[in-house]
Design a protein around this motif. Sequence first.
Motif, PDB file in Angstrom:
ATOM      1  N   LYS A   6     -15.403 117.362   2.164  1.00  0.00           N
ATOM      2  CA  LYS A   6     -15.227 118.809   2.213  1.00  0.00           C
ATOM      3  C   LYS A   6     -14.926 119.255   3.645  1.00  0.00           C
ATOM      4  O   LYS A   6     -15.259 118.558   4.603  1.00  0.00           O
ATOM      5  N   PRO A   7     -14.335 120.432   3.800  1.00  0.00           N
ATOM      6  CA  PRO A   7     -14.005 120.920   5.144  1.00  0.00           C
ATOM      7  C   PRO A   7     -15.210 121.006   6.078  1.00  0.00           C
ATOM      8  O   PRO A   7     -15.068 120.832   7.291  1.00  0.00           O
ATOM      9  N   ASP A   8     -16.410 121.240   5.535  1.00  0.00           N
ATOM     10  CA  ASP A   8     -17.597 121.339   6.399  1.00  0.00           C
ATOM     11  C   ASP A   8     -18.193 119.973   6.763  1.00  0.00           C
ATOM     12  O   ASP A   8     -19.260 119.894   7.367  1.00  0.00           O
ATOM     13  N   MET A   9     -17.490 118.894   6.433  1.00  0.00           N
ATOM     14  CA  MET A   9     -17.935 117.538   6.774  1.00  0.00           C
ATOM     15  C   MET A   9     -17.160 116.944   7.951  1.00  0.00           C
ATOM     16  O   MET A   9     -17.309 115.773   8.251  1.00  0.00           O
ATOM     17  N   VAL A  10     -16.309 117.749   8.596  1.00  0.00           N
ATOM     18  CA  VAL A  10     -15.466 117.205   9.654  1.00  0.00           C
ATOM     19  C   VAL A  10     -16.098 117.377  11.038  1.00  0.00           C
ATOM     20  O   VAL A  10     -16.927 118.252  11.263  1.00  0.00           O
ATOM     21  N   ASN A  11     -15.661 116.511  11.937  1.00  0.00           N
ATOM     22  CA  ASN A  11     -16.104 116.563  13.329  1.00  0.00           C
ATOM     23  C   ASN A  11     -15.089 117.347  14.167  1.00  0.00           C
ATOM     24  O   ASN A  11     -14.172 117.968  13.621  1.00  0.00           O
ATOM     25  N   SER A  12     -15.231 117.288  15.481  1.00  0.00           N
ATOM     26  CA  SER A  12     -14.348 118.050  16.370  1.00  0.00           C
ATOM     27  C   SER A  12     -12.912 117.522  16.383  1.00  0.00           C
ATOM     28  O   SER A  12     -12.013 118.191  16.885  1.00  0.00           O
ATOM     29  N   HIS A  13     -12.686 116.340  15.827  1.00  0.00           N
ATOM     30  CA  HIS A  13     -11.335 115.783  15.724  1.00  0.00           C
ATOM     31  C   HIS A  13     -10.641 116.174  14.420  1.00  0.00           C
ATOM     32  O   HIS A  13      -9.489 115.801  14.187  1.00  0.00           O
ATOM     33  N   GLY A  14     -11.373 116.875  13.546  1.00  0.00           N
ATOM     34  CA  GLY A  14     -10.802 117.277  12.269  1.00  0.00           C
ATOM     35  C   GLY A  14     -10.857 116.185  11.213  1.00  0.00           C
ATOM     36  O   GLY A  14     -10.214 116.292  10.175  1.00  0.00           O
ATOM     37  N   THR A  15     -11.608 115.115  11.499  1.00  0.00           N
ATOM     38  CA  THR A  15     -11.772 114.027  10.532  1.00  0.00           C
ATOM     39  C   THR A  15     -13.226 113.990  10.064  1.00  0.00           C
ATOM     40  O   THR A  15     -14.111 114.579  10.692  1.00  0.00           O
TER      41      THR A  15
END
Length: 148
Positions: free
Chosen positions: A46-55
């Motif tokens: 999900k979108p709220d599972m990403v880090n600062s790199h967008g992954t």
Amino acid sequence: MSALSPQQIAERIGQAAAERDLAAQRLGIELLEMGPGRCRLRMTVKPDMVNSHGTCHGGVIFTFADSAFGYACNSFNRNAVAQQCDITYLRPVLPGAVLTATAELRETAGRSAVYDMAVQDEDGDTVALFRGLARTIKGETIPGLEKA
């Protein structure tokens, strides 16, 4: 009344784990398959599972693989906990990816057991490999299940 087979025990453990594992529920982890010393789970990033790199955050992938480890190492209805784990991240994972974690028992020695987990994306590419050492402790996951 006949005793439950190892497969039936594993399936019941999987159902109980899915009901009790609130962290897995929060992440949207779904049990696909359960057997003695093995399991397969699915999770959509999900979108709220990403880090600062967008992954996908490595901690989310670790938790996903660790969930598969927990289901598999408790599948014999003997309480087991992680004693040691490590993970190797192989590919970045983008939001929307559907991941599958497959856990397999590799070897047992006394109260210890080694499990390997592979996390793959929907294309079948391996995105992470996780190895865990489980240690059995006192008690049963579902007390008295074998006598049911």
